[in-house]
Design an enzyme around this catalytic site. Structure first.
Site, PDB file in Angstrom:
ATOM      1  N   ASP A 305      40.866  37.847  34.236  1.00  0.00           N
ATOM      2  CA  ASP A 305      41.694  37.953  33.296  1.00  0.00           C
ATOM      3  C   ASP A 305      41.419  39.643  33.862  1.00  0.00           C
ATOM      4  O   ASP A 305      40.645  39.758  34.369  1.00  0.00           O
ATOM      5  CB  ASP A 305      41.903  37.916  32.172  1.00  0.00           C
ATOM      6  CG  ASP A 305      43.524  38.256  31.979  1.00  0.00           C
ATOM      7  OD1 ASP A 305      44.076  39.072  32.610  1.00  0.00           O
ATOM      8  OD2 ASP A 305      43.869  37.137  31.366  1.00  0.00           O
TER       9      ASP A 305
HETATM   10  C1  BGC Z   1      47.316  38.795  30.343  1.00  0.00           C
HETATM   11  C2  BGC Z   1      47.330  37.623  31.407  1.00  0.00           C
HETATM   12  C3  BGC Z   1      48.197  38.859  32.503  1.00  0.00           C
HETATM   13  C4  BGC Z   1      47.538  39.742  33.679  1.00  0.00           C
HETATM   14  C5  BGC Z   1      47.975  40.432  34.444  1.00  0.00           C
HETATM   15  C6  BGC Z   1      46.416  39.950  31.272  1.00  0.00           C
HETATM   16  O1  BGC Z   1      46.320  41.263  30.184  1.00  0.00           O
HETATM   17  O2  BGC Z   1      45.986  37.988  29.843  1.00  0.00           O
HETATM   18  O3  BGC Z   1      48.018  36.605  31.292  1.00  0.00           O
HETATM   19  O4  BGC Z   1      48.584  37.853  33.574  1.00  0.00           O
HETATM   20  O5  BGC Z   1      47.288  40.688  32.383  1.00  0.00           O
HETATM   21  O6  BGC Z   1      49.123  40.853  34.180  1.00  0.00           O
END
Ligand code: BGC
Length: 760
Positions: A305
């Site tokens: 993430d």
């Molecule tokens: C979130 C994810 C997301 C990613 C990309 C992160 O901060 O936790 O769920 O897919 O950002 O946008």
């Protein structure tokens, strides 16, 4: 002679089986060939993901240009110098399809021209429709889809979202969220499929199937299971904070939705940014490599993430340096790092190349990660043709897609209370529409809508209605009054309700026959969505109390991602409708339900709490039921999991099983009669719960084991059948393994109860 023919045939069969075993799948052969061509730097680049902002052209103030344009020099640094394999995200807001066309063409131009050996895999959070393309069809958020208890609708949502995501040139969707919604304070509760592992597994797998189709082709995308695993269970309730999950509950509650999605063929997975039992998600070798990859046979790739390799060093502090953090995460089994900013991505690539050279990361491990990434790139057709033709997607934003979104909202919105049949709303009187969430689309959509937090209403979809507009449209503006009474603001980074136009509200209350009071939350997700209390702000509850004091019939309309506590205004309300975050067509759906044009059929996908200090789940052990008085009546949520009213009355009878005693090998069938005693047809969710009476480890009173949403015509009776096996009743024992229960089990369906015994 006969024998000879048989023996010859057998040899031929055995021989062909043997050659089949040694012959590799053509996709795997292709991956081998692609991998061989890559240098160490190119392999590392494949594991690196940057965000779109890194390559966008900016003005003198540093703002990305509108329309968005790729800066060739920055792109060249990303692709030519650092060999980056993946890009994600949107700029600061929704892009037009033309912008997407130019971005996607630009990022893949180096591959198309032969300058780069690998195409870019582009990922996006199209989590409730293609929410980052102007005109994309916006569905209810996942919690609302779960409330429909209709996997076919979830699949259709995903098919349409995949289509519109491809229509924007993107082939990878960071969805679905498969985390269980068992921490109602959590800002991302609305992104989950509710608290129950069985419901979440079925709906989640349907979404994966819808995204990916039989084959990816032109209209499907790679799914991404999020966020492996335990992210949603933080004990503080704040985003990205630690959880404690004993092995038993990890296996029984949190892992099943991911397992089911892996079995459904999900191609990618994103890792939990939080910490479980002291181990950050990104270094959990046991879960990532042993469970997901080795035990379950997951062949796709795992992406980190946002900045989570870095956070191992800066936040979680399990690594003393960035270099150690990268090595730890990669060796634990994360295949791609969402680095994703600049210049950090450059540092990532340099550190990783050195880590392989020094042997801290083996070439075997790097090859495994790259092979997984290439596999998804091959399967999504990127190596064959990374371009897309926007002309091929004439159904983008079509009426049929909008109707599907409307139908999802219609089956999701849940009627929690309807005293004296105040609903369906009668025409004739004056309706006062009020409350902070009544008159802006952002409250219907929530976060991940046009922008990350979804609060900026500048990008709202044209011609979609707010609750106020939909009610005025249906009942006539002349029959409606409107005033806000209160508004949601952000103060010191936290959501807050302030009174506005309170006198006007009081005055209009006097003129109204019925009040539709729209309460709820400011759109938010992740850290910005952290709250201090689950209680709905007192100012919002005060609006309801003011109306009750004037003896008004009040319909509370909840637009919220979390079940905010409203206990002190439940009794006074004539009706309560939970909308969750129903999307762009949510207000149209709400009005069709309020005026009785369509019957309610949504059911809560979570246990709605009554008190802020007591959080209960329906699948609790008997000790939770034990009251001070010594009986077993203490379990007392505001509304139970699976609850939802309709305009019809459904009676359950004749709950039967094919036997009263079973071995673990035998089929168990359950049937029940459901009779719609009303004059209108209804979609009823028949729910089968089973509980083990006694077990080696404390059993839950009941667990959802099957459900079926059936349409029952007016004044009609039908039989609904279910089949289960002893496998469905297994539990995790003290040694951490699934074993069969035995002895007496209780079965609960629609207020009826029966029993059976299972013999090991
Ligand atoms: C979130 C994810 C997301 C990613 C990309 C992160 O901060 O936790 O769920 O897919 O950002 O946008």
């Amino acid at each position: 002679m006969k024998h000879f023919i048989f023996a010859a045939a057998l040899v031929a069969v055995l021989f062909s089986c043997a050659t089949m075993r040694t012959q590799k799948d053509p996709i795997e052969n292709r991956i081998d060939a692609l991998l061989k061509e890559l240098s160490l730097e190119e392999k590392v680049g494949q594991t690196c993901q940057v965000t779109l902002d890194v390559i966008l052209k900016r003005d003198a103030k540093g703002n990305a240009l509108i329309p968005a344009q790729v800066d060739e020099a920055l792109l060249s640094e990303v692709i030519d110098t650092y060999k980056v394999g993946s890009i994600l995200n949107v700029g600061s807001h929704t892009l037009t399809r033309n912008e997407w066309t130019s971005i996607i063409s630009a990022v893949n131009a180096p591959y198309v021209s032969g300058k780069s050996k690998s195409p870019i895999i582009y990922g996006i959070d199209a989590i409730h429709g293609m929410n980052y393309t102007v005109g994309g069809t916006l569905f209810p958020q996942e919690i609302g889809l779960a409330a429909s208890w209709n996997p076919a609708l979830a699949k259709q949502f995903a098919e349409i979202t995949a289509y519109e995501t491809r229509a924007s040139g993107v082939r990878w969707n960071f969805s679905p969220v498969l985390d269980l919604g068992r921490q109602p304070l959590w800002s991302r509760n609305f992104e989950t499929l509710g608290e129950d592992p069985y419901l979440a597994s079925l709906m989640g797998a349907a979404i994966v199937e819808g995204y990916q189709g039989e084959a990816i082709g032109q209209y499907h995308v790679a799914a991404c299971m999020k966020h492996f695993v335990g992210y949603s269970a933080s004990y503080s309730g704040r985003d990205r904070t630690p959880a404690w999950i004993p092995e038993k509950y990890m296996k029984e509650l949190y892992l099943p939705s991911f397992k089911k999605a892996v079995d459904a063929g999900a191609l990618t997975v994103m890792i939990n940014s939080g910490v479980v039992n002291g181990v950050p998600g990104h270094v959990n070798y046991q879960l990532l490599t042993e469970t997901l990859k080795n035990e379950w046979g997951f062949k796709g790739f795992a992406v980190s993430d946002w900045e989570d390799f870095i956070m191992l060093h800066t936040v979680h502090r399990t690594s003393e340096s960035l270099a150690d953090a990268y090595v730890a995460a990669f060796n634990a089994g994360v295949d791609m790092s969402m680095v994703p900013l600049s210049p950090q991505y450059k540092e990532y690539c340099d550190i990783m190349v050195n880590a392989v050279k020094s042997g801290k990361i083996s070439m075997e491990r790097l090859d495994d990660a790259v092979r997984r990434i290439l596999r998804v790139k091959v399967i999504t057709g990127l190596y064959d043709d990374p371009s897309f033709n926007p002309e091929m997607y004439s159904d983008f934003g079509s009426d049929k897609f909008k109707t599907a979104a409307l139908n999802s909202a219609l089956e999701s919105i849940t009627l929690l209370k309807n005293d004296n049949n105040v609903l369906p709303l009668q025409t004739g009187g004056k309706i006062l529409i009020a409350g902070p969430t009544a008159d802006n689309l952002v409250f219907l959509n929530g976060a991940w809508t046009h922008t990350w937090q979804g609060v900026d209403s500048n990008y709202n979809t044209q011609n979609c209605k707010t609750v106020r507009q939909a009610i005025e449209g249906k009942f006539g503006k002349e029959n409606c009054l409107y005033t806000k009474g209160a508004e949601l603001v952000i103060e010191n980074n936290f959501e807050k309700t302030n009174f506005v136009d309170l006198e006007d509200y009081a005055k209009k209350l006097d003129q109204a026959d019925v009040v539709v009071l729209c309460l709820g939350e400011m759109p938010s997700t992740e850290k910005p969505g952290d709250i201090h209390s689950l209680n709905l702000d007192p100012e919002q509850r005060e609006l309801a109390k003011m109306a009750y004091k004037k003896n008004k019939k009040v319909v509370l309309v909840l637009l919220e991602g979390r079940p905010r506590i409203i206990h002190d205004i439940v009794e006074g309300a004539a009706a309560i409708v939970q909308c969750y975050l129903p999307g762009d067509y949510g207000a149209d759906a709400l009005v069709k339900l309020l005026n009785g044009e369509v019957n309610f059929s949504g059911k809560l996908p979570y246990t709605y709490p009554k008190y802020d200090g007591v959080i209960e789940f329906y699948d609790h052990p008997r000790s939770v039921d034990r009251s001070k008085a010594g009986d077993f009546s203490a379990y007392n949520p505001e509304w139970d999991f699976g609850f939802g009213l309709s305009y019809s009355k459904v009676e359950y009878s004749a709950l039967k099983m094919n036997n009263t005693s079973f071995t673990t090998e035998e089929k168990i069938t359950i049937s029940v009669n459901v009779k719609n005693t009303s004059n209108r047809s209804v979609k009823e969710v028949v729910q089968v719960y089973i509980g083990d009476m006694y077990s080696e480890l404390v059993p839950e009173g009941k667990k959802l084991k099957r459900f079926s949403k059936v349409e029952i015509p007016a004044n009609t009776e039908m039989t609904v059948d279910f089949e289960i096996s002893a496998k469905d009743l297994m539990f995790v024992n003290q040694q951490g393994i699934f074993v069969h229960g035995d002895g007496e089990f209780n079965v609960f369906v629609g207020g009826l109860e029966t029993h059976f015994t299972l013999n090991k």
